[in-house]
Design an enzyme around this catalytic site. Structure first.
Site, short mmCIF file in Angstrom:
data_model
loop_
_atom_site.label_atom_id
_atom_site.label_comp_id
_atom_site.label_asym_id
_atom_site.label_seq_id
_atom_site.Cartn_x
_atom_site.Cartn_y
_atom_site.Cartn_z
N ASP A 38 0.87 -1.17 0.00
CA ASP A 38 0.00 0.00 0.00
C ASP A 38 0.91 1.23 0.00
OD1 ASP A 38 -2.11 1.77 0.06
OD2 ASP A 38 -3.19 0.75 1.66
C1 BGC Z 1 -5.14 3.17 -0.10
C2 BGC Z 1 -5.19 2.14 -1.20
C3 BGC Z 1 -5.02 2.80 -2.54
C4 BGC Z 1 -3.73 3.59 -2.54
C5 BGC Z 1 -3.44 4.27 -3.85
C6 BGC Z 1 -3.95 4.09 -0.22
O1 BGC Z 1 -4.13 5.18 0.63
O2 BGC Z 1 -5.13 2.52 1.15
O3 BGC Z 1 -6.39 1.43 -1.14
O4 BGC Z 1 -5.06 1.85 -3.56
O5 BGC Z 1 -3.80 4.57 -1.52
O6 BGC Z 1 -4.31 5.31 -4.07
#
Ligand code: BGC
Length: 735
Positions: A280
């Site tokens: 993540d």
């Molecule tokens: C989120 C993810 C997301 C990523 C990219 C993160 O803050 O937890 O679910 O895919 O950002 O935007």
């Protein structure tokens, strides 16, 4: 060959064609991985062998493609959540990554005016209990992604809803591993079928947003396998996502993205997962996550260091991280790229038919809207009603959506965005964005003969006056939820409970329409004539709400989450970690184990406000002829009949109610059926054996004890009409 060519020209063309053939053949020989007859594994193996150390390092990390903590985005990157440079020399395309689950996003308007079709929230999809709609929604996202040039979608959120206050429940698929896993799998399959890689996320046990970077999820291993991990396992089997995104939180003491047990042990070991693990955004805290099972560092500018850049390269050169491990990382990435078709059918910009796609979103919304309560005869609304008062919820402007990285902007840009303010990383996402599908206009269109008034609901007194002056009242209750924060309680914010209590008291023909990110309490429930949970209903939400209110379609959504009487019915009343400073780690102890949601309500004998699986219809359904056969597998069959006067859709549910004499409650099957009045459908379900047994941690496998297994068929987890049992043989199954 064209007839008009001269003989000499023909010879020239022929030799050119042969030359072209020879060139193509030699290109093929030079790039044997482009042979589509080979398996993705073989193609990845061949291409992977060609990579230099620097090229490998280039493939295992990349930034957010936004000028956030970096001045410019990489050349060639489409502004979006993530970018991984390709390798031009070898024809490896860059990974253009965007969010995903509810439609293709455009974070912070990076691509001015570039909107997308907004699907209803994950909970709305889960409420459809309809696997086909999940596939269709995924396919829509995949198609729009390709047409915008994206080849990776950060989709597939499948964390179980363990806390009704979780700010991201709306992105996920509810509290049950079979329902969530099945629908996540189908939507991932829909994305991958468009030659786009889909992720599944957030692996694992990312159960709350409060201080999510420092939350240590503590759970017993067997319980974890039987609940959150089972949802992932089912979805991975069905959807074959190219990548797994590990989570922000720790699990049993180790960060998810550096969790050897979860990544190397469970995912790549026990489940033999062939794709890659991406982090993540801002979830990598050390270079050695590479040996713990992480294959790629995403959104690297959010981490303290580009761990998978120079530090990893040096570690490989020194032999501290085996070169084979780095090679495995890139091989996994390439394998998923080949499997999804990224080399053979590259994403290419093209036109998108937004009106057609909005109709798919409308179908999901129609089937996901849940009729929670209906005083006989109030709904569906008579088209002959003379005056209808619509109150509150910005129903004149559009339907609510949830905030954070999943936020979809409508085509042409967000016309209504109500800022909520705030501080920190997620502040820019704290806007209540309305999709331009106003329930008010849709209600007016359904009841052309009625006088439909609108009151904004800001003043209770004027709303009450409007309610008293109408035959029927439709009052909206909105709860905005967003990534990075949890709801402090289960009330409707901004005094809406007071408004709804006053309005429902003033006119008994009041219908409450909820647009919420999850369950809320309903202090006014007894007074309300009808209650409809519309969730966040997407691109055509207003029309879908009106379709259900006026009975253009049956009300056929069923709750994918329990609606409690109060938060006291949950194991953690105080939100863990709330108020702690940044970086202070704390435990979130999931001692309910695998008894998430309705399972725990059953185990503790508590009565919720509305049970999991509940949802009324405008017709009636009867169940009969239950047959259960046992032995090596448990097969359940029964008839469902529309015994009412109107066509309708039902979602009969099959629960295991005791396993080898031990009382339990587990959803083991469901189906969405459409029936005309008087029509009967025979439904047959074979239970996934993992849902019948338990996970034997010491033996590292699923095990079923021999004995009587009782099942029940019903309209919800608390309305079980038929029961029968069968003997099952002892059995053990690989993990
Ligand atoms: C989120 C993810 C997301 C990523 C990219 C993160 O803050 O937890 O679910 O895919 O950002 O935007």
């Amino acid at each position: 060959m064209p007839r008009s060519l001269t003989a000499a020209a023909s010879v020239a063309v022929l030799s050119f064609a042969m030359g072209a053939f020879a060139t193509a053949a030699s290109a093929e020989a030079a790039k044997p991985w482009m042979n589509t007859k080979l398996s993705p594994d073989e193609r990845a193996r061949l291409l992977n062998a060609e990579l230099t150390l620097d090229e490998r390092i280039g493939l295992v990390h990349g930034p957010m493609a936004m000028p956030f903590k970096i001045k410019t985005i990489p050349k060639g990157a489409i502004g979006s959540a993530g970018y991984i440079a390709g390798v031009e020399r070898l024809g490896i395309p860059a990974l253009q990554e965007s969010d995903a689950s509810l439609g293709v996003t455009n974070p912070l308007g990076m691509r001015p005016g570039d909107g997308a079709t907004a699907l209803p929230s994950g909970l709305a999809l889960a409420a459809t209990f309809n696997a086909k709609l999940a596939y269709d929604g995924g396919a829509l996202v995949g198609r729009e992604a390709r047409a915008k040039g994206f080849n990776v979608q950060l989709a597939g959120g499948v964390n179980l809803a363990r806390d009704p206050r979780n700010g991201r429940n709306f992105e996920y698929l509810g509290e049950d591993p079979l329902l969530a896993g099945t629908l996540a799998g189908e939507s991932i399959r829909g994305i991958e079928a468009q030659n786009v890689v889909s992720t599944i996320k957030h692996f694992a046990l990312n159960g709350q947003e409060t201080n999510r970077h420092w939350a240590n999820s503590v759970i017993e291993e067997g319980a974890l396998r039987e609940s959150d991990l089972l949802a992932f396992q089912i979805a991975i089997e069905k959807g074959q996502p190219g990548a797994v995104m590990c989570a922000y939180n720790l699990v049993n003491g180790d960060y998810s993205c550096g969790n050897d047990h979860l990544l190397n042990g469970v995912l790549k070991g026990d489940w033999a997962y062939k794709g890659w693990v991406m982090s993540d955004w801002g979830a990598v805290h050390a270079m050695n996550y590479a040996v713990k099972g992480l294959d790629q560092q995403s959104g690297e500018q959010l981490d303290d260091q580009v761990w998978f850049g120079a530090p990893l390269k040096t570690a490989v050169e020194k032999g501290e991280v085996p070169a084979e491990r780095l090679s495995d990382m890139t091989r996994r990435i390439l394998r998923s790229m080949f499997a999804a078709g990224l080399f053979d059918v590259p994403a290419a910009k093209s036109e998108i038919d937004y009106p057609a796609n909005a109709e798919i979103a409308r179908k999901v919304a129609q089937e996901g809207i849940v009729l929670l309560k209906n005083r006989e005869g109030l709904l569906p609304l008579a088209k002959t009603a003379k005056t209808i008062a619509v109150i509150g919820g910005h129903a004149d402007a559009g339907v609510l959506s949830g905030g954070g990285s999943s936020q979809v902007i409508p085509p042409g840009g967000a016309k209504v965005s109500i800022p909520l303010g705030g501080e920190g990383m997620m502040a820019a996402f704290r806007n209540q964005i309305l999709h331009p599908s106003a329930p008010l206009a849709a209600i007016r269109a359904e009841a052309p003969g009625a006088r439909v008034t609108f009151n904004d609901g800001r003043y209770v007194a004027s709303a009450v006056a409007a309610a008293k002056a109408a035959d029927v009242v439709i009052v909206f209750g909105n709860q905005w939820m967003g990534e990075g924060e949890d709801a402090p309680d289960l009330s409707l914010p901004e005094g809406q409970d007071v408004l709804i209590a006053a309005v429902t008291a003033a006119n008994p023909n009041s219908i409450v329409v909820l647009q919420t990110g999850g369950p809320v309490t309903m202090p006014w429930l007894d007074q309300a004539g009808a209650v409809v949970e519309a969730w966040y209903s997407g691109a055509k939400g207003g029309e879908a709400i009106a379709d259900v209110l006026f009975g253009e379609v049956d009300a056929s959504g069923r709750l994918p989450m329990t609606f409690p009487v109060s938060i006291e019915q949950y194991p953690r009343v105080a939100m863990p970690g709330l108020g702690l400073p940044e970086k202070a780690q704390f435990d979130v102890v999931y001692d309910e184990g695998a008894d998430v949601g309705y399972r725990r309500f059953a185990a503790t004998g508590q009565k919720p406000l509305f049970p999991f699986g509940h949802g009324l219809s405008y017709t009636r359904f009867g169940y009969a002829n239950l047959k259960v056969t046992g032995g090596d597998a448990l097969t359940v069959s029964f008839d469902v009949t529309n015994t009412g006067q109107r066509p309708g859709k039902d979602a009969p549910q099959v629960y295991l109610t005791s396993a080898a004499g031990k009382p339990v409650q587990r959803l083991i099957g469901f189906e969405k059926v459409e029936l005309k009045p008087g029509e009967t459908r025979h439904v047959t379900i074979t239970a996934d054996p993992r849902l019948l047994g338990g996970f034997d941690v010491a033996g590292k496998r699923w095990s079923l004890t021999a004995g009587d297994y009782q099942v029940a068929v019903g309209a919800s987890s608390a309305d079980l009409a038929l029961k029968a049992s069968a003997k099952i043989k002892a059995r053990s199954i690989k993990p």
